[in-house]
Design an enzyme around this catalytic site. Structure first.
Site, PDB file in Angstrom:
ATOM      1  CB  CYS A 185      38.813   2.330 -12.910  1.00 16.02           C
ATOM      2  SG  CYS A 185      39.701   1.103 -13.913  1.00 16.02           S
ATOM      3  CB  CYS A 217      33.152   3.669 -19.390  1.00 18.92           C
ATOM      4  SG  CYS A 217      33.974   2.777 -18.152  1.00 18.92           S
TER       5      CYS A 217
HETATM    6  N1  SAH Z   1      38.517  -1.824 -17.835  1.00 19.97           N
HETATM    7  C1  SAH Z   1      37.924  -2.563 -18.910  1.00 19.97           C
HETATM    8  C2  SAH Z   1      36.439  -2.406 -18.938  1.00 19.97           C
HETATM    9  C3  SAH Z   1      35.983  -0.965 -18.961  1.00 19.97           C
HETATM   10  S1  SAH Z   1      35.127  -0.638 -20.407  1.00 19.97           S
HETATM   11  C4  SAH Z   1      38.549  -2.152 -20.222  1.00 19.97           C
HETATM   12  O1  SAH Z   1      39.358  -1.228 -20.223  1.00 19.97           O
HETATM   13  O2  SAH Z   1      38.280  -2.770 -21.238  1.00 19.97           O
HETATM   14  C5  SAH Z   1      36.271   0.144 -21.332  1.00 19.97           C
HETATM   15  C6  SAH Z   1      35.630   0.536 -22.626  1.00 19.97           C
HETATM   16  O3  SAH Z   1      34.797   1.683 -22.394  1.00 19.97           O
HETATM   17  C7  SAH Z   1      36.615   0.935 -23.643  1.00 19.97           C
HETATM   18  O4  SAH Z   1      37.138  -0.102 -24.388  1.00 19.97           O
HETATM   19  C8  SAH Z   1      35.747   1.830 -24.464  1.00 19.97           C
HETATM   20  O5  SAH Z   1      35.007   0.997 -25.302  1.00 19.97           O
HETATM   21  C9  SAH Z   1      34.780   2.474 -23.534  1.00 19.97           C
HETATM   22  N2  SAH Z   1      35.103   3.878 -23.233  1.00 19.97           N
HETATM   23  C10 SAH Z   1      35.623   4.412 -22.101  1.00 19.97           C
HETATM   24  N3  SAH Z   1      35.760   5.736 -22.205  1.00 19.97           N
HETATM   25  C11 SAH Z   1      35.307   6.057 -23.428  1.00 19.97           C
HETATM   26  C12 SAH Z   1      35.193   7.285 -24.138  1.00 19.97           C
HETATM   27  N4  SAH Z   1      35.535   8.457 -23.592  1.00 19.97           N
HETATM   28  N5  SAH Z   1      34.703   7.224 -25.390  1.00 19.97           N
HETATM   29  C13 SAH Z   1      34.333   6.053 -25.955  1.00 19.97           C
HETATM   30  N6  SAH Z   1      34.404   4.880 -25.337  1.00 19.97           N
HETATM   31  C14 SAH Z   1      34.895   4.877 -24.086  1.00 19.97           C
END
Ligand code: SAH
Length: 354
Positions: A117, A339
């Site tokens: 990403c 993610c």
């Molecule tokens: N790029 C898009 C889709 C990726 S999903 C976006 O940013 O929405 C992104 C989601 O993954 C975030 O909103 C969160 O819900 C989750 N996420 C990513 N890293 C995380 C972490 N360390 N702890 C909890 N949720 C996380």
């Protein structure tokens, strides 16, 4: 160095494109219909599984296309009934897909749209290795067919919340959505598909214009002031919070269905009562609901998850302000389901870190 022969994923093709291809190969149109059935109703992953199709047609197709652009490298089962699939692409990259059993006949799948990403959000494992490439539409939907085969049940909820920024891979993402929704495809309702974005303003506007109402929109907010959001989401420097909110006000109606704000709770960073107050105001302005997500600790960052009572207080504050709010425990935290976490671990192992 030899480059492996990469074949185009067959599921990259729309129904019309597939029909055209079959015609070019000299076969009658009903063969295309049969093939669509094998691909999207029976979820075959190999040519040989398409039992009623002529061998020479399958051979001709196999010369150019692959019936599955992914291989399942690993499946992890969580104690809370979510699974994580680690897939390997034809070019050897790892991507992740998370399956969540929501109880009864409800099965959700969290899809990946990019290898890595570009957004580099500080709390997210997906961006830690940078961006490698976009997935094609076929690579995106192959995740669905693989999962259906593995779990032996239909998927009725798709969320674009896996690795990558879906709106940064706009064309392939939209093509995948249309395959998910098509009668000849997976036949899913747009109400059961959600795209999550970190807030790419021009792409949100393009989406509202070109595909109004096709899927639901979720926006990763994670901060209620320019300063706090920019600290954890570099994208916010290019597309400030204020402009993002203005953009959402403009497009809200086009999405037809209520917008969701995702908000990861991080200790001492965005979990104060003032944050809750500002978040409530933003949500109300946009008639949006809020999903609070406890932060999942990832390697190499010093962020922490707030204490449970702090998170509950934050939730209660929003609720009392009249906002629809859920505190969602990330499914599968014991299998690194957040993610990009598993891929980060596997890629790091591959590179032979100590
Ligand atoms: N790029 C898009 C889709 C990726 S999903 C976006 O940013 O929405 C992104 C989601 O993954 C975030 O909103 C969160 O819900 C989750 N996420 C990513 N890293 C995380 C972490 N360390 N702890 C909890 N949720 C996380």
């Amino acid at each position: 160095l030899t480059t492996p022969i990469l074949k185009q994923p067959l599921r990259d093709l729309s129904a019309e494109e597939l029909q055209e291809k079959i015609k070019q190969l000299g076969f009658p149109a009903f063969r295309a219909k049969q093939l669509l059935d094998w691909l999207y109703k029976k979820h075959i992953l190999k040519a040989a599984e398409a039992k009623n199709l002529p061998k020479d047609l399958l051979k001709a197709l196999e010369g150019v296309f692959t019936f599955s652009s992914l291989e399942c490298a690993e499946t992890l089962k969580s104690s809370d009934s979510s699974n994580k699939f680690l897939f390997k692409t034809q070019s050897g990259e790892f991507i992740e897909t998370v399956y969540i059993h929501q109880g009864g006949e409800r099965h959700a799948l969290c899809l990946t749209t990019q290898v890595g990403c570009k957004m580099a959000c500080r709390f997210c494992a997906s961006g830690k290795l940078g961006w490698t490439r976009n997935l094609s539409a076929g690579e995106i939907v192959d995740q669905v067919s693989w999962a259906i085969r593995e779990i032996k049940a239909p998927i009725d909820n798709v969320i674009f919340m896996g690795m990558g920024e879906p709106l940064d891979n706009f064309d392939n993402f939209l093509k995948a959505v249309r395959v998910l929704r098509a009668e000849w495809g997976y036949g899913m309702s747009g109400r059961r598909i959600t795209v999550s974005t970190s807030g790419l303003i021009p792409a949100i506007e393009r989406f509202a214009k070109e595909a109004p109402g096709e899927v639901k929109l979720a926006v990763s907010l994670h901060g209620t002031t320019e300063e706090s959001r920019q600290r954890i989401m570099p994208i916010s420097k290019a597309y400030p919070l204020k402009e993002l909110i203005r953009c959402l006000e403009r497009v809200e109606e086009k999405f037809k269905r209520q917008i969701t704000f995702e908000y990861i709770l991080i200790k001492d960073l965005n979990d104060s009562v003032h944050d809750a107050d500002r978040l409530a105001e933003i949500a109300q302005r946009l008639h949006a609901k809020v999903n609070l997500i406890p932060y999942n600790v990832i390697e190499g960052e010093s962020f922490e998850r707030p204490a449970l009572d702090v998170m509950r207080r934050f939730q209660t504050f929003l609720k009392e302000s009249g906002v629809t709010v859920t505190l969602r425990y990330s499914a599968g935290s014991d299998i690194n389901a957040a993610c990009g976490q598993l891929r980060l671990i596997r890629e790091t192992e591959k590179k032979g870190s100590p």
